[in-house]
Scaffold this motif. Structure first.
Motif, short mmCIF file in Angstrom:
data_model
loop_
_atom_site.label_atom_id
_atom_site.label_comp_id
_atom_site.label_asym_id
_atom_site.label_seq_id
_atom_site.Cartn_x
_atom_site.Cartn_y
_atom_site.Cartn_z
N TYR A 7 22.20 65.02 57.17
CA TYR A 7 21.83 66.11 58.32
C TYR A 7 20.87 65.48 59.34
N GLU A 11 22.20 70.24 61.84
CA GLU A 11 23.81 69.53 61.73
C GLU A 11 23.95 68.64 60.99
N LEU A 13 25.96 65.52 59.91
CA LEU A 13 26.51 64.30 60.43
C LEU A 13 27.50 63.78 59.55
N TYR A 23 33.73 63.28 55.66
CA TYR A 23 33.50 63.74 57.05
C TYR A 23 32.47 63.02 57.93
N ARG A 24 33.04 62.74 58.94
CA ARG A 24 31.71 61.99 59.91
C ARG A 24 31.79 62.53 61.17
N SER A 25 30.73 62.94 61.89
CA SER A 25 30.68 63.46 63.41
C SER A 25 30.48 62.37 64.08
N PRO A 26 30.88 62.68 65.26
CA PRO A 26 30.63 61.65 66.34
C PRO A 26 29.36 61.12 66.47
N GLN A 27 28.48 61.77 66.40
CA GLN A 27 26.76 61.42 66.55
C GLN A 27 26.59 60.62 65.42
N PHE A 28 27.08 60.63 64.14
CA PHE A 28 26.51 59.79 63.07
C PHE A 28 26.82 58.43 63.43
#
Length: 104
Positions: A7, A11, A13, A23-28
């Motif tokens: 997190y 959010e 990440l 799962y991987r967010s763009p900000q990660f």
């Protein structure tokens, strides 16, 4: 089955399930490239209080507390001036003594 969440605030990440990235967010990726902050130890210096040599951060903190001192950087909220009560008639007394000494 083990699930791990990473997190930033509220959010999510990234999500790992059994060690595999699900799962991987763009900000990660931005956070992943950051490294840990490592502070070096301070260089030895001679104390202005008693002249002893201070060679580490822990010794610096011990030395300050042993002598009742504080380190002032940008944290000065505890140094607020306190309002001092002036005794009634003090100004007049000081003025009278000064005038007597100066012979006005």
């Amino acid at each position: 089955m083990r699930t791990r969440y990473i997190y930033r605030g509220a959010e999510v990440l990234a999500v790992y399930k059994d060690g595999e990235l699900v799962y991987r967010s763009p900000q990660f990726e931005q956070n992943e490239n950051r490294s840990a902050l490592i502070m070096r130890d301070i260089q030895p210096y001679r104390s202005m209080i008693d002249g002893s040599v201070i060679s580490s951060r822990s010794r610096h903190r011990e030395h300050l507390s042993a002598h009742g001192c504080i380190e002032v950087g940008d944290q000065t909220h505890y140094l607020k001036q306190r309002k001092v009560e002036v005794p009634k008639g003090l100004k007049e007394t000081v003025a009278r003594i000064a005038y007597e000494k100066l012979r006005y």
